[in-house]
Design an enzyme around this catalytic site. Structure first.
Site, PDB file in Angstrom:
ATOM      1  N   GLY A 233       0.813  -1.209   0.000  1.00 36.87           N
ATOM      2  CA  GLY A 233       0.000   0.000   0.000  1.00 36.87           C
ATOM      3  C   GLY A 233       0.846   1.258   0.000  1.00 36.87           C
ATOM      4  O   GLY A 233       2.086   1.204   0.001  1.00 36.87           O
ATOM      5  N   ARG A 235       2.928   4.290   1.135  1.00 32.63           N
ATOM      6  CA  ARG A 235       3.857   4.528   2.244  1.00 32.63           C
ATOM      7  C   ARG A 235       4.116   3.271   3.075  1.00 32.63           C
ATOM      8  O   ARG A 235       4.432   3.355   4.259  1.00 32.63           O
ATOM      9  CB  ARG A 235       3.315   5.636   3.156  1.00 32.63           C
ATOM     10  N   SER A 236       4.008   2.123   2.452  1.00 32.57           N
ATOM     11  CA  SER A 236       4.256   0.874   3.169  1.00 32.57           C
ATOM     12  C   SER A 236       5.739   0.562   3.276  1.00 32.57           C
ATOM     13  O   SER A 236       6.144  -0.276   4.083  1.00 32.57           O
ATOM     14  CB  SER A 236       3.548  -0.283   2.464  1.00 32.57           C
ATOM     15  N   HIS A 274      13.373  10.139  -3.390  1.00 34.25           N
ATOM     16  CA  HIS A 274      13.771   8.880  -4.022  1.00 34.25           C
ATOM     17  C   HIS A 274      15.177   8.992  -4.610  1.00 34.25           C
ATOM     18  O   HIS A 274      15.995   8.082  -4.467  1.00 34.25           O
ATOM     19  CB  HIS A 274      12.772   8.506  -5.126  1.00 34.25           C
ATOM     20  N   ARG A 278      19.205   6.903  -3.521  1.00 32.17           N
ATOM     21  CA  ARG A 278      19.785   5.925  -4.444  1.00 32.17           C
ATOM     22  C   ARG A 278      21.304   6.017  -4.433  1.00 32.17           C
ATOM     23  O   ARG A 278      21.865   7.111  -4.321  1.00 32.17           O
ATOM     24  CB  ARG A 278      19.303   6.184  -5.879  1.00 32.17           C
ATOM     25  N   GLU A 286      13.769   8.125 -17.002  1.00 33.51           N
ATOM     26  CA  GLU A 286      12.342   8.394 -16.824  1.00 33.51           C
ATOM     27  C   GLU A 286      11.619   8.022 -18.111  1.00 33.51           C
ATOM     28  O   GLU A 286      11.709   8.729 -19.112  1.00 33.51           O
ATOM     29  CB  GLU A 286      12.105   9.855 -16.459  1.00 33.51           C
TER      30      GLU A 286
END
Length: 402
Positions: A233, A235-236, A274, A278, A286
């Site tokens: 889900g 923000r899991s 994000h 990394r 993208e």
């Protein structure tokens, strides 16, 4: 070369003294780990820790034959008492080579953090690389003008510095048959099956304190699944879980399917978060054109995420319009999703894909919302059917479905 791990924990041990976290609370019995120390062929001790003599005795060994004690990192706290008969412990300058009486050759490897790594070569040619906690090699110079040959075994801080493993893989120092053993284990990862699962994703393993291993002997290397689907889900923690699975591999291609959104600062902040976490060695592209990337040879591919890819695919066939949907939009979308599932089936490179789990909450109030929910459920099922490994992330905890 015989290697006995007298301890496999972080410098403070596991559990940490006076720590009340869940990992430390469950690190009891066989799950407890003393500070890492390695005994090589009974003559070389890498890192001197409290209780080393007792740990050796429990493992069926003695420190009486040790001729060299080398430290890999600064030791905080009170001085460790030197067991009777042991030579004085010390660190070796970077690049220096020692030759021990037993025929072992030890080379000090420079690190990118305080500490020293040690490359140990036995008289039979077996090679071990031991790295300090929180350290990664600052350089692996070719020997005699040739590329670095794979080590037989690497003992490193796999959990704390997965990028160290990635660097060694990129340099050829870790090959398909290299036995990667995790040491300096702290309370960052819960012990037991969860630790084993995360290490296996990096092609590594953990062993209990007191384990004796033969460097150079065959050991089945943990098999890294070629295709993995991570679902969960909002923000899991599913994206973080997917990134963590590839953190020990170099040159990962991160495919962001969301693109940019003009005038949406909240979305921009998500994208920045994000990007910032990394590894610097990863590349980012993208695009929603996934089929050619899946068909191509290359480094591991991380796709984040399939739900945004589906949004783009539905936009392209005007699936939100009921008339367009009935007039061929549904058929066109199924062709697109079918091609993606087929590409996942035929992929030869390592693939980790992220998606959103839907259908467990309130039924959407609109036709278009229900249509998206249904199509994403079908897409998830199709991709999951082609993956060797499927994870469901709930509240930051990964549950293995396959």
């Amino acid at each position: 070369m015989e290697l006995t791990l007298l301890g496999t924990g972080a410098p403070a041990g596991l559990p940490r003294p006076h720590c009340t976290c869940a990992a430390c609370a469950t690190a009891r019995g066989e799950r407890a780990r003393a500070a890492t120390a390695l005994l090589v062929d009974g003559v070389l001790l890498l890192d001197l820790t409290p209780g080393a003599a007792l740990a050796a005795a429990r493992a069926g060994h003695s420190l009486a034959g040790v001729r060299q004690v080398l430290l890999s990192h600064p030791h905080d706290g009170p001085a460790v008492e030197l067991p009777a008969g042991l030579p004085t412990a010390g660190r070796v300058a970077d690049g220096r080579v020692l030759t021990l009486l037993g025929g072992h050759r030890v080379r000090a490897v420079p690190m990118d953090a305080p500490g020293t790594g040690y490359e140990v070569t036995a008289s039979g040619g077996e090679r071990l690389l031991y790295l300090p906690p929180g350290g990664a090699p600052a350089g692996l110079p070719p020997e005699n003008g040739r590329a670095v040959a794979p080590y037989d075994m690497v003992a490193a801080d796999v959990v704390g510095r997965p990028d160290a493993v990635a660097r060694l893989r990129a340099a050829g120092a870790i090959g398909p048959d290299t036995d990667v053993v995790a040491v300096h284990l702290d309370h960052d990862v819960p012990p037991g099956p969860e630790l084993d699962r995360r290490l296996a994703a990096a092609g590594a393993r953990a062993v209990p304190d007191g384990t004796t291993l033969t460097v150079g002997a065959y050991h089945p290397v943990p098999e890294v699944p070629r295709r993995t689907l991570v679902t969960g889900g909002a923000r899991s923690g599913k994206s973080w879980e997917a990134e963590r699975r590839l953190a020990a591999f170099p040159g990962v291609l991160y495919v962001a399917t969301g693109g940019g959104r003009q005038g949406d600062p909240e979305w921009d902040a998500r994208v920045r978060a994000h990007r910032d976490r990394r590894p610097g060695s990863w590349r980012t592209e993208e695009t929603c054109d996934l089929v050619p990337l899946l068909a191509a040879e290359g480094p591991p591919l991380l796709i984040d995420c399939l739900s945004l890819w589906l949004t783009d695919a539905m936009d392209r066939v005007n699936a939100w319009d009921d008339a367009a949907w009935a007039a061929g939009g549904e058929k066109a979308l199924r062709e697109r999703t079918g091609a993606l599932v087929a590409a996942v089936r035929g992929a030869r490179r390592t693939v980790v894909a992220v998606t959103n789990e839907v259908g467990a909450g309130v039924v959407p109030a609109t036709v278009s919302g229900r249509r998206f929910r249904d199509e994403l459920g079908r897409l998830n099922a199709g991709v999951a059917g082609e993956c060797e490994h499927v994870l469901l992330v709930v509240a930051g905890q990964a549950v293995t479905l396959r």
